[in-house]
Design an enzyme around this catalytic site. Sequence first.
Site, PDB file in Angstrom:
ATOM      1  N   GLY A   1      16.359  29.958  -3.081  1.00 25.35           N
ATOM      2  CA  GLY A   1      15.559  30.564  -4.341  1.00 25.35           C
ATOM      3  C   GLY A   1      16.917  31.761  -4.544  1.00 25.35           C
TER       4      GLY A   1
ATOM      5  N   ASP B   1       5.909  23.932   2.306  1.00 26.53           N
ATOM      6  CA  ASP B   1       5.338  24.717   1.473  1.00 26.53           C
ATOM      7  C   ASP B   1       4.663  25.921   2.496  1.00 26.53           C
ATOM      8  OD1 ASP B   1       3.850  25.676  -0.120  1.00 26.53           O
ATOM      9  OD2 ASP B   1       2.663  23.503  -1.214  1.00 26.53           O
TER      10      ASP B   1
ATOM     11  N   THR C   1       7.872  33.260  -9.582  1.00 26.37           N
ATOM     12  CA  THR C   1       8.914  33.916  -9.833  1.00 26.37           C
ATOM     13  C   THR C   1       8.722  34.563 -11.824  1.00 26.37           C
ATOM     14  OG1 THR C   1      10.958  33.630  -9.299  1.00 26.37           O
ATOM     15  CG2 THR C   1       9.636  34.735  -7.249  1.00 26.37           C
TER      16      THR C   1
ATOM     17  N   THR D   1       7.171  43.488  -5.005  1.00 29.18           N
ATOM     18  CA  THR D   1       7.942  43.443  -6.890  1.00 29.18           C
ATOM     19  C   THR D   1       7.638  45.242  -7.238  1.00 29.18           C
ATOM     20  OG1 THR D   1       7.780  43.542  -8.666  1.00 29.18           O
ATOM     21  CG2 THR D   1       6.221  42.387  -7.934  1.00 29.18           C
ATOM     22  N   ASP D   2       8.855  45.700  -8.096  1.00 28.66           N
ATOM     23  CA  ASP D   2       8.170  46.996  -8.328  1.00 28.66           C
ATOM     24  C   ASP D   2       6.803  46.582  -9.618  1.00 28.66           C
ATOM     25  OD1 ASP D   2       9.892  45.500 -10.839  1.00 28.66           O
ATOM     26  OD2 ASP D   2      10.740  47.019 -10.965  1.00 28.66           O
ATOM     27  N   GLU D   3       6.702  45.114 -10.236  1.00 30.62           N
ATOM     28  CA  GLU D   3       5.940  44.486 -11.086  1.00 30.62           C
ATOM     29  C   GLU D   3       4.344  45.638 -11.068  1.00 30.62           C
ATOM     30  OE1 GLU D   3       6.348  41.796 -13.222  1.00 30.62           O
ATOM     31  OE2 GLU D   3       8.371  41.718 -13.273  1.00 30.62           O
TER      32      GLU D   3
ATOM     33  N   TYR E   1       1.341  36.721 -13.173  1.00 30.27           N
ATOM     34  CA  TYR E   1       2.703  37.184 -11.894  1.00 30.27           C
ATOM     35  C   TYR E   1       2.045  38.116 -10.856  1.00 30.27           C
ATOM     36  CZ  TYR E   1       6.879  38.505  -9.450  1.00 30.27           C
ATOM     37  OH  TYR E   1       8.418  38.934  -8.694  1.00 30.27           O
TER      38      TYR E   1
ATOM     39  N   ALA F   1      -0.387  40.600 -10.715  1.00 34.02           N
ATOM     40  CA  ALA F   1      -1.608  40.161 -10.451  1.00 34.02           C
ATOM     41  C   ALA F   1      -1.123  40.036  -8.931  1.00 34.02           C
ATOM     42  CB  ALA F   1      -2.208  40.012 -10.811  1.00 34.02           C
TER      43      ALA F   1
ATOM     44  N   LYS G   1       1.093  38.910  -7.006  1.00 32.08           N
ATOM     45  CA  LYS G   1       2.074  39.323  -5.810  1.00 32.08           C
ATOM     46  C   LYS G   1       1.212  40.697  -5.099  1.00 32.08           C
ATOM     47  CE  LYS G   1       4.969  39.380  -4.928  1.00 32.08           C
ATOM     48  NZ  LYS G   1       6.262  37.701  -4.091  1.00 32.08           N
TER      49      LYS G   1
ATOM     50  N   ASN H   1      16.255  41.960  -9.711  1.00 35.53           N
ATOM     51  CA  ASN H   1      17.451  42.098  -9.458  1.00 35.53           C
ATOM     52  C   ASN H   1      18.406  41.073 -10.030  1.00 35.53           C
ATOM     53  OD1 ASN H   1      17.431  41.325  -5.281  1.00 35.53           O
ATOM     54  ND2 ASN H   1      15.626  42.904  -6.461  1.00 35.53           N
TER      55      ASN H   1
ATOM     56  N   PRO I   1      18.297  35.915 -26.872  1.00 34.22           N
ATOM     57  CA  PRO I   1      16.998  35.529 -27.270  1.00 34.22           C
ATOM     58  C   PRO I   1      16.616  37.504 -26.990  1.00 34.22           C
ATOM     59  CG  PRO I   1      16.988  34.124 -25.754  1.00 34.22           C
ATOM     60  CD  PRO I   1      17.902  35.127 -25.673  1.00 34.22           C
TER      61      PRO I   1
ATOM     62  N   ARG J   1      14.064  48.353 -17.519  1.00 31.60           N
ATOM     63  CA  ARG J   1      13.961  48.149 -16.120  1.00 31.60           C
ATOM     64  C   ARG J   1      15.023  49.116 -15.204  1.00 31.60           C
ATOM     65  NH1 ARG J   1       9.710  46.617 -17.989  1.00 31.60           N
ATOM     66  NH2 ARG J   1       8.967  44.231 -18.854  1.00 31.60           N
TER      67      ARG J   1
ATOM     68  N   ASN K   1      16.323  47.114 -22.467  1.00 34.94           N
ATOM     69  CA  ASN K   1      16.948  46.038 -23.046  1.00 34.94           C
ATOM     70  C   ASN K   1      18.458  45.984 -23.995  1.00 34.94           C
ATOM     71  OD1 ASN K   1      15.473  44.678 -20.681  1.00 34.94           O
ATOM     72  ND2 ASN K   1      13.486  43.969 -22.060  1.00 34.94           N
TER      73      ASN K   1
HETATM   74  P1  NAD Z   1      12.920  32.795  -7.104  1.00 34.96           P
HETATM   75  O1  NAD Z   1      12.194  31.944  -7.903  1.00 34.96           O
HETATM   76  O2  NAD Z   1      15.141  32.215  -7.421  1.00 34.96           O
HETATM   77  O3  NAD Z   1      13.587  32.049  -5.505  1.00 34.96           O
HETATM   78  C1  NAD Z   1      12.089  31.039  -5.433  1.00 34.96           C
HETATM   79  C2  NAD Z   1      12.229  30.043  -3.906  1.00 34.96           C
HETATM   80  O4  NAD Z   1      10.440  29.798  -3.645  1.00 34.96           O
HETATM   81  C3  NAD Z   1      12.876  28.742  -4.213  1.00 34.96           C
HETATM   82  O5  NAD Z   1      13.033  28.429  -3.653  1.00 34.96           O
HETATM   83  C4  NAD Z   1      11.067  28.049  -4.279  1.00 34.96           C
HETATM   84  O6  NAD Z   1      11.488  26.618  -3.859  1.00 34.96           O
HETATM   85  C5  NAD Z   1      10.919  29.228  -3.370  1.00 34.96           C
HETATM   86  N1  NAD Z   1       9.337  28.676  -3.227  1.00 34.96           N
HETATM   87  C6  NAD Z   1       8.273  28.079  -4.263  1.00 34.96           C
HETATM   88  N2  NAD Z   1       7.200  28.063  -4.171  1.00 34.96           N
HETATM   89  C7  NAD Z   1       6.722  27.759  -3.046  1.00 34.96           C
HETATM   90  C8  NAD Z   1       6.266  27.016  -1.864  1.00 34.96           C
HETATM   91  N3  NAD Z   1       4.860  27.272  -2.218  1.00 34.96           N
HETATM   92  N4  NAD Z   1       6.357  26.890  -0.947  1.00 34.96           N
HETATM   93  C9  NAD Z   1       7.884  27.239   0.057  1.00 34.96           C
HETATM   94  N5  NAD Z   1       8.706  27.407  -0.450  1.00 34.96           N
HETATM   95  C10 NAD Z   1       8.219  27.581  -1.887  1.00 34.96           C
HETATM   96  O7  NAD Z   1      12.750  33.659  -6.454  1.00 34.96           O
HETATM   97  P2  NAD Z   1      13.135  35.106  -6.644  1.00 34.96           P
HETATM   98  O8  NAD Z   1      14.576  35.827  -7.242  1.00 34.96           O
HETATM   99  O9  NAD Z   1      14.986  35.189  -4.674  1.00 34.96           O
HETATM  100  O10 NAD Z   1      12.285  36.249  -5.259  1.00 34.96           O
HETATM  101  C11 NAD Z   1      12.390  36.279  -4.444  1.00 34.96           C
HETATM  102  C12 NAD Z   1      11.149  37.220  -4.274  1.00 34.96           C
HETATM  103  O11 NAD Z   1      12.021  38.194  -4.439  1.00 34.96           O
HETATM  104  C13 NAD Z   1       9.242  37.023  -4.607  1.00 34.96           C
HETATM  105  O12 NAD Z   1       8.728  37.013  -3.550  1.00 34.96           O
HETATM  106  C14 NAD Z   1      10.115  37.559  -5.425  1.00 34.96           C
HETATM  107  O13 NAD Z   1       8.688  38.427  -6.546  1.00 34.96           O
HETATM  108  C15 NAD Z   1      10.141  39.113  -5.236  1.00 34.96           C
HETATM  109  N6  NAD Z   1      10.790  39.968  -6.102  1.00 34.96           N
HETATM  110  C16 NAD Z   1      12.327  39.380  -6.900  1.00 34.96           C
HETATM  111  C17 NAD Z   1      12.691  39.870  -7.869  1.00 34.96           C
HETATM  112  C18 NAD Z   1      14.069  39.470  -8.696  1.00 34.96           C
HETATM  113  O14 NAD Z   1      13.879  39.818  -9.689  1.00 34.96           O
HETATM  114  N7  NAD Z   1      14.553  38.460  -8.610  1.00 34.96           N
HETATM  115  C19 NAD Z   1      12.373  41.797  -8.341  1.00 34.96           C
HETATM  116  C20 NAD Z   1      10.985  41.636  -7.520  1.00 34.96           C
HETATM  117  C21 NAD Z   1      10.817  41.388  -6.511  1.00 34.96           C
END
Ligand code: NAD
Length: 320
Positions: free
Chosen positions: A10, A59, A83, A123-125, A147, A149, A151, A177, A202, A211, A246
């Site tokens: 991801g 998984d 996410t 996450t900060d959420e 989401y 809840a 996390k 991020n 949008p 944010r 925003n």
């Molecule tokens: P993303 O959606 O880009 O990637 C998620 C990845 O997890 C993907 O590669 C997906 O294939 C994999 N995945 C999903 N379900 C799975 C499962 N059951 N088993 C194995 N792999 C699985 O997410 P991201 O934006 O890179 O976020 C990564 C982490 O950081 C998450 O835990 C998210 O909650 C947290 N986070 C993200 C942000 C942000 O702004 N992106 C901010 C704070 C926290």
Amino acid sequence: MKLLVTGGCGFIGSNFVRLHLEKNPQDELVNLDKLTYAGRKENLADIEGNKNYTFVQGDICSRKDVAKAMQDCEAVINFAAETHVDRSIEESGAFLQTNFVGVKVLLDQAKEQNVKKFIQISTDEVYGQVVEGSSGESDRLDPRNPYSAAKAAGELLAMSYFTTYNLPVVVTRSSNNYGPFQFPEKVIPLFITNLIRGKKVPLYGEGKNIRDWLYVADNCEAIEAILQKGKAGEVYNVGGNEELQNIELTKKILAELGKGEEMIQRVTDRLGHDLRYSLDCGKIEKELGWKAKTAFEKGLKETVEWYKKNENWWKEMVKE
Ligand code: NAD
């Protein structure tokens, strides 16, 4: 060290895997990823030939997949999650499954193997909206969409394994991020890819929601610091110190792409849209010496450049 990263295909995970192997070429890294719509193996095409890198498609909710991937690992970093808040508002099943049940499966295996560090990426959420002031790590959690809840449930379960079984769990709560390899359903890459294609962006409601923006490379550095020095049983806020409404964010993206405000299309606001998130990052700064380095203007410029140069990466992912 042998390290298991989940969700490494991801956005943040792939940036982290690349950074970690660059900084620690002697480490072995296993990446367990289900390859949902959000995960792409190609995100790490450049390191596929690295002999210390192994990709396992699987998984985190499957004991079998997790046992295989975690074999002999001393540390686990769980990025894997569903996410996208808007998707969780439509249907939350997959969110509860991966963001809660998946965390349990990982924790059980980590406990069985006596893993030396388990980092749960949160996450900060989870703090819910913060109208005034900033959230400290001991503040009450008040997640307000499915989401966040899910996390919050995942990180609370992880911390309960520290208290109950002494599993060395550390939680990070980061703000929004942005940067290369982010799926173009999230606001910054969505707006950039729309504008590159001559489409409007949008904007929810009046665009007054606030944010904090954290460049993904800075977050990866923070996770690296937590992996090396983070204390078991602790939570660390990780923010960019770049709060924007925003509408301000939208104007900056428009300016970076040389477009005017006529490209803004107002759309109905997200249900239960949290007004503001804000993190107090004093703890990680003081205790681990980490601070976000990338100013938003610079990070945005680099991100726009990346999406301009990598149209092949995103053009199949955008809807129309
Ligand atoms: P993303 O959606 O880009 O990637 C998620 C990845 O997890 C993907 O590669 C997906 O294939 C994999 N995945 C999903 N379900 C799975 C499962 N059951 N088993 C194995 N792999 C699985 O997410 P991201 O934006 O890179 O976020 C990564 C982490 O950081 C998450 O835990 C998210 O909650 C947290 N986070 C993200 C942000 C942000 O702004 N992106 C901010 C704070 C926290």
